[in-house]
Design a protein around this motif. Sequence first.
Motif, PDB file in Angstrom:
ATOM      1  N   PRO A 284       0.524  -1.147   0.044  1.00 14.81           N
ATOM      2  CA  PRO A 284       0.122  -0.045   0.007  1.00 14.81           C
ATOM      3  C   PRO A 284       0.896   1.112  -0.047  1.00 14.81           C
ATOM      4  N   SER A 287       1.716   6.289   2.856  1.00 17.11           N
ATOM      5  CA  SER A 287       1.126   7.414   3.671  1.00 17.11           C
ATOM      6  C   SER A 287       0.149   6.511   4.689  1.00 17.11           C
ATOM      7  N   THR A 288       0.094   5.311   4.488  1.00 19.52           N
ATOM      8  CA  THR A 288      -0.911   4.325   5.250  1.00 19.52           C
ATOM      9  C   THR A 288       0.188   3.416   6.433  1.00 19.52           C
TER      10      THR A 288
END
Length: 605
Positions: A284, A287-288
């Motif tokens: 992912p 930013s996650t």
Amino acid sequence: MFRIAAVACIAGLSIATATPQATAGGTTLTSQRIVTGLARPVYVTAAPGDTDRIFILEQRSGNTGRIRIFDLTTNMLLSTPFLSLSVSTSSEQGLLGMAFHPDYDSNGYFFINYTNTSGTTVVARYQVSSNPNIANSGSATTVLTISQPYSNHNGGMISFGPDGYLYIGTGDGGSGGDPGNRAQDITGQLLGKMLRIDVDSLPYSIPADNPFVGVSGDDEIWAYGIRNPWRFSFDRDTGDMYIADVGQNAYEEVDVQPANSVGGENYGWRCYEGDHAYNTSGCPGSSTMVFPVHEYSQGGSPYRCSITGGYVYRGSAIPDLQGAYFFGEYCSNQIWSFRWDGGGGITNLEDRTSELAPNAGSIAAISSFGEDANGNLYVCDLGGEVFAIQADAPSGACCVGTTCVTLPQSNCENGGGTYLGDFVECTDDICFPAPDNDDCDNADVVGSGNSTFNSEYATDSAGADCSIGSDVWLSYTAECTGTLLISITGDFFNEVSAVYAGCPSGDGQAIDCGHSSYVVSCVQGTDYLVRIGSADGTTGSGSANINCFPGEVCDGDCNGDGVVDVNDVLEMLGQFGGPGDCDTNGDGYIGVDDLLAQIGNWGPC
């Protein structure tokens, strides 16, 4: 002032010989080796509220893992293990973690994390027997098992959080590079995670607020994306969790999860190693993910390879260290501390390695840190040693019966000795008191004329210059404004002296030093201190003659009347060849040089 002069050994007392250094915070730290001869110690902990004991995990001796008890009141390792069990002997496996139930005092439950002889991770609950120093080995109840594909990266740390739930750190299963991408897989995969379970009813239940309850993901998972959280801990004051995650080939990291976290953090592995991309295929967006508050690179000199997590100091003995997180390096044997800034960074990063050089042995192959019930910190290494991190203290005489050693006060009293302080020197196993005027604050007050002194058993003054040791002090209040004539004579020892206006606070404070006689300008009512000792450690008795003369006194004015004349010549000739008030050059003897100086100053001063 103090002198370290250990001459005997008392059972149960640790003799301090290391020279610690001051920390940036102002407190001087040191480390004391408290036990040696263990079999691969990997953890130190204590039962809640139990300030008398610490429990030490031995990873394995052969195929046996053991929990040992060290009695802090006697400084003794109990010979009978608290618990012994069969464990795997492969690689990083064995007995790896231990956690006491928060209500241990009433229910006697404790939990261990080990790899069994089949290489499977087992979290099990045990109960203490009727003997508080022996566990009931037949009380084992399995809480959780996890199959391990490899014998490395098995995690091992377990700890109860401030919420009363049991947290379990699991590695990614091993090999290298997380070939199964287990750390990022949250479905049917408990490896590479931080688990959170309720163990008040067995085998266990799931806390209702775990982040993946009712949604896709395993209910036990609290956080993920972790490579090998060999050691993590909770700040006992704030509840923040510090996770030291062992890196692959380039970076080691520390992650911090705030106490108000609702869980579900992805700490990045195998997508990222520290702040740096490792294998982002199928990952992912960054930013996650949650990135470390601190990282350091592997390699270098000294060679670094694997982080060992520790604790935030919350003891009361060293206030300067409050809030400092301690951690170490397995390969380089370095120890650091920092303070988390509450966000994504740290402050006050300090290398503590030299400061924590121990009194005995060496801190090498750091396997873990530990914390006792009082918040004091410990370090253990795979060489079989456990060290206590302490504030250094001046050493003094410690006596048990007629036997005497020089120790810090806490070591002495913890071992059952009587601390007589740093004004007593241990010599030939007997305690001799130092002279009453052993330091400047307790100087003997003397008047004009001749005074005696005795420096036998005197110790060295701290914070004073002129390279004088084994010294005593005299204090004289000037009776006039003018000139002091001071003459020192020692009997059968090589005396060295110095003169101060007030007690010194450091180097360069002396008005003059290194002579046996002095001519010093003085002000009426001012205290002048005379320090008398030796440069070679010898001691003895002697006399000091101090007189105040109004107005100026010059070299050769032996009687202090302000004029160098025939009376002074006669007095000098009477002292010729020995010490006396007419010693113009301060070499301790009246000679031709003094007579020539006197003639050169003939007439009024």
